[in-house]
Motif scaffolding. Structure first.
Motif, PDB file in Angstrom:
ATOM      1  N   ALA A 144      39.154  12.930   5.895  1.00 53.13           N
ATOM      2  CA  ALA A 144      38.679  11.544   6.214  1.00 53.13           C
ATOM      3  C   ALA A 144      37.763  11.172   5.105  1.00 53.13           C
ATOM      4  CB  ALA A 144      38.432  11.082   7.602  1.00 53.13           C
ATOM      5  N   ALA A 156      38.494   7.072   5.256  1.00 57.70           N
ATOM      6  CA  ALA A 156      39.093   6.783   6.747  1.00 57.70           C
ATOM      7  C   ALA A 156      38.278   7.536   7.779  1.00 57.70           C
ATOM      8  CB  ALA A 156      40.517   7.412   6.894  1.00 57.70           C
ATOM      9  N   VAL A 200      38.599   7.768  11.959  1.00 55.73           N
ATOM     10  CA  VAL A 200      38.823   9.468  12.526  1.00 55.73           C
ATOM     11  C   VAL A 200      37.834   9.755  13.217  1.00 55.73           C
ATOM     12  CG1 VAL A 200      38.793  11.716  11.404  1.00 55.73           C
ATOM     13  CG2 VAL A 200      40.216   9.997  10.384  1.00 55.73           C
ATOM     14  N   GLN A 212      46.333   6.803   4.750  1.00 60.67           N
ATOM     15  CA  GLN A 212      44.928   7.381   5.030  1.00 60.67           C
ATOM     16  C   GLN A 212      44.546   7.963   6.355  1.00 60.67           C
ATOM     17  OE1 GLN A 212      43.151   3.764   3.541  1.00 60.67           O
ATOM     18  NE2 GLN A 212      42.327   4.786   1.749  1.00 60.67           N
ATOM     19  N   LEU A 213      44.971   7.239   7.342  1.00 63.30           N
ATOM     20  CA  LEU A 213      44.003   7.683   8.746  1.00 63.30           C
ATOM     21  C   LEU A 213      45.243   8.749   8.907  1.00 63.30           C
ATOM     22  CD1 LEU A 213      43.082   7.399  11.517  1.00 63.30           C
ATOM     23  CD2 LEU A 213      44.844   5.771  12.015  1.00 63.30           C
ATOM     24  N   SER A 257      44.609  12.121   7.037  1.00 66.32           N
ATOM     25  CA  SER A 257      43.571  12.738   7.332  1.00 66.32           C
ATOM     26  C   SER A 257      43.539  13.519   8.949  1.00 66.32           C
ATOM     27  CB  SER A 257      42.301  11.733   7.494  1.00 66.32           C
ATOM     28  OG  SER A 257      42.117  11.121   6.476  1.00 66.32           O
TER      29      SER A 257
END
Length: 608
Positions: A460, A465, A469, A578-579, A582
């Motif tokens: 992350a 992120a 996270v 992105q989230l 991660s």
């Protein structure tokens, strides 16, 4: 009384009131004859403060070095920083020397030790770290491993490491202390060709302690704080005085209990001026010192298990025990270490009760029943048996302790658990084909986190992120905050529907976190709910209040780790990709492919 048989430049006195003082000749004789001895004594027997003085009187430590010799330290480890600093001050006072001159301490961020000091108090972690630069621990002629019954990973690592180096350090003396009767395990661990290490039993200074069981049933209007306040009223009824020590699972519970008690006591003239003092590991030095200052008035000390064995709070006549502690435990289901509030063992409960039998007859109120006590395990599980073996392997590799399979643990983990640990590390990209640490593995080893959670956070960091996270990773590290009682499943499901997200359960956690934060109010022109109103709202929505606190605590701990590494929290919300990329970095083994025409998934490890 001064021990004249072993003169040193210091005047060393041993308080006659301490049980360990009357056994010092026996302890000194055992130390002279054996490389390792085990001293088993209840909390309050004086072993923590007197053993370093016994070692000094025996001629150990730098101040006893012969002319021309460099001299070495008496090292004395404690599981907690607060205990290391307090014990050092106490011994320095008894020797009538300034702190740091003869006796000092070294903990994270603090070093109060002169170059000519003879006794060094420190945490287990400090001594472990020193094995990297001083593999045979040549700086020491004596090591006292205190509170070994706590069986933290650090203590188990130290006990295994010391057993390995003993043949190469025949001059090194080791004293292992335990506050429980489970000392035979340590004696066998350090067995030599002459048999197990000798065990010296030292009784505690105890007056009779009356046990009172006061179980309570939690309702909307009556909980732990109310039960605790009733216990205080019972102990102080009729104008009776005496300080009270109350054991609670964590810092947050202590702060809330302190607020509740201060309001409760303010309504009664006799107790209006009573002091309510917190005691936990993260207290400032000034707050710690208040606990040990003499007081003429009534006092209530609210403590975590730091006061169970590590510290003796003076003047305690009564104990109230909630019967729980915050414990880190590896979940086989989620493959993540979770911080949970659990019932303590019988040994821990008895340690707590014994805290009030030091100065006079005591009373211990247990906020659970006798059947509950009888059904608890005798001893606390060693940390290694409730930890992720992936995390243990990472620590061992970073400390260069060798391979986990060959390490002399007091209780070795199972081969299956070890294999599971290696498999998880490979999945996370932390080890290569030869099971050596990769660059990611070396970074993970520096994080005081579950390896899965650490891997998500590292990913992350690079994917912008971190903000999201940290929320989700902390949620996965505690029990689900959403309650679903058997008799109200439909209502709970309906209340929880507003947190659902069609795309992902992970983003559902973010919705839930935001709702919990916003529901309190007090943002801008919003009216802020009182504690009682807020808790009632959470209950109406089937949200567990205690687990919400644990979620917040864990999130705060993760934020602290990020801040220490100076990693930047993303200001802009992370995208779905992105989230989830991660999160996936730490959850590859949980990926499943839905089978056609079946309500089943094919797992990444081949299982359904």
């Amino acid at each position: 009384m001064t021990d004249a048989a072993h003169p040193t430049p210091l005047q060393i006195d041993f308080p006659e009131g301490l049980p360990v003082s009357s056994r010092r000749d026996e302890i000194m004789a055992a130390m002279a004859q054996h490389q390792v001895i085990i001293v088993c004594g209840e909390t309050g027997s004086g072993k923590t403060t007197q053993l370093p003085k016994i070692a000094l009187a025996l001629g150990r430590g730098r101040l006893n070095a012969k002319p021309g010799e460099k001299g070495r330290l008496i090292g004395h480890t404690q599981p907690r920083r607060i205990a290391a600093s307090w014990v050092a001050k106490r011994i320095a006072e008894e020797l009538k020397t300034p702190l740091g001159e003869v006796v000092g301490f070294k903990v994270r961020f603090q070093d109060r030790l002169s170059k000519n000091a003879s006794v060094k108090l420190m945490t287990d972690g400090i001594l472990l770290a020193e094995t990297q630069t001083d593999p045979l621990l040549q700086a020491y002629d004596t090591l006292i491993i205190d509170e070994a019954h706590e069986r933290s990973l650090n203590i188990d690592f130290l006990l295994g490491y010391l057993r390995q180096i003993l043949p190469r350090r025949p001059d090194l003396k080791i004293v292992v202390t335990s506050a429980t009767i489970d000392a035979d395990r340590f004696a066998k661990h350090f067995a030599s060709r002459n048999g197990p290490a000798p065990v010296i039993m030292v009784s505690g200074r105890t007056f009779p302690v009356e046990q009172r069981y006061r179980p309570f049933e939690e309702t909307r209007d009556y909980g732990l704080n109310e039960a605790m306040a009733d216990g205080v009223d019972e102990l102080w009824q009729g104008g009776a005085g005496g300080d009270i020590l109350i054991f609670l699972p964590g810092e947050r519970e202590i702060r809330e209990a302190a607020d509740h008690l201060r309001k409760h006591l303010a309504h009664q003239p006799l107790t209006r001026n009573a002091e309510v003092l917190p005691l936990f590991a993260r207290l400032s030095q000034a707050e710690q010192d208040r606990i040990f200052e003499a007081s003429n008035g009534r006092r209530i000390v609210l403590a975590t298990n730091v006061a169970e064995t590590s510290l003796t709070v003076p003047g305690i006549r009564y104990v109230i025990d909630a019967g729980t502690a915050r414990v880190k435990r590896y979940s086989l289901r989620s493959k993540v270490e979770q911080l949970m509030v659990e019932p303590i063992s019988q040994a821990a409960a008895n340690q707590r009760a014994g805290r009030c039998g030091r100065v006079a007859n005591g009373i211990c109120i247990r906020l659970y029943d006798d059947q509950d006590f009888a059904g608890r395990p005798r001893f606390t599980d060693p940390e290694i048996l409730r930890s992720s073996l992936a995390g243990v392997i990472l620590r061992m590799k970073s400390l260069h302790l060798g391979v986990v399979e060959d390490f002399p643990f007091i209780e070795a983990p199972s081969k299956r658990a070890i294999a599971d640990g290696y498999q998880l590390l490979a999945e996370l990209g932390a080890v290569d084909d030869d099971n050596e640490l990769t660059p990611i593995g070396k970074e993970l080893a520096r994080l005081p986190l579950d390896p899965r959670v650490g891997r998500m956070i590292l990913e992350a960091r690079g994917r912008e992120a971190l903000d999201e996270v940290l929320v989700i990773a902390s949620a996965m590290s505690v029990q689900d905050v959403r309650d679903r009682p058997m008799d109200a499943q439909a209502q709970a499901d309906q209340a929880h529907a507003k947190f659902d997200d069609d795309k992902s359960e992970f983003t559902g956690y973010l919705k839930l976190w935001k709702w919990i934060h916003d529901a309190r109010g007090g943002h801008g022109t919003d009216h802020k709910l009182s504690n009682r109103q807020y808790e009632q709202l959470l209950r109406q929505n089937f949200i567990n209040i205690r687990r919400v606190r644990e979620w917040r605590d864990t999130h705060t701990q993760l934020l602290t780790v990020v801040a220490e590494h100076k990693w930047r929290i993303n200001a802009k919300p992370a995208s779905y990709e992105q989230l989830h990329l991660s999160m996936l970095s730490g959850l590859l083994g949980n990926v499943g492919d839905k089978l056609e025409d079946e309500e089943a998934y094919l797992g990444a490890r081949g299982g359904c």
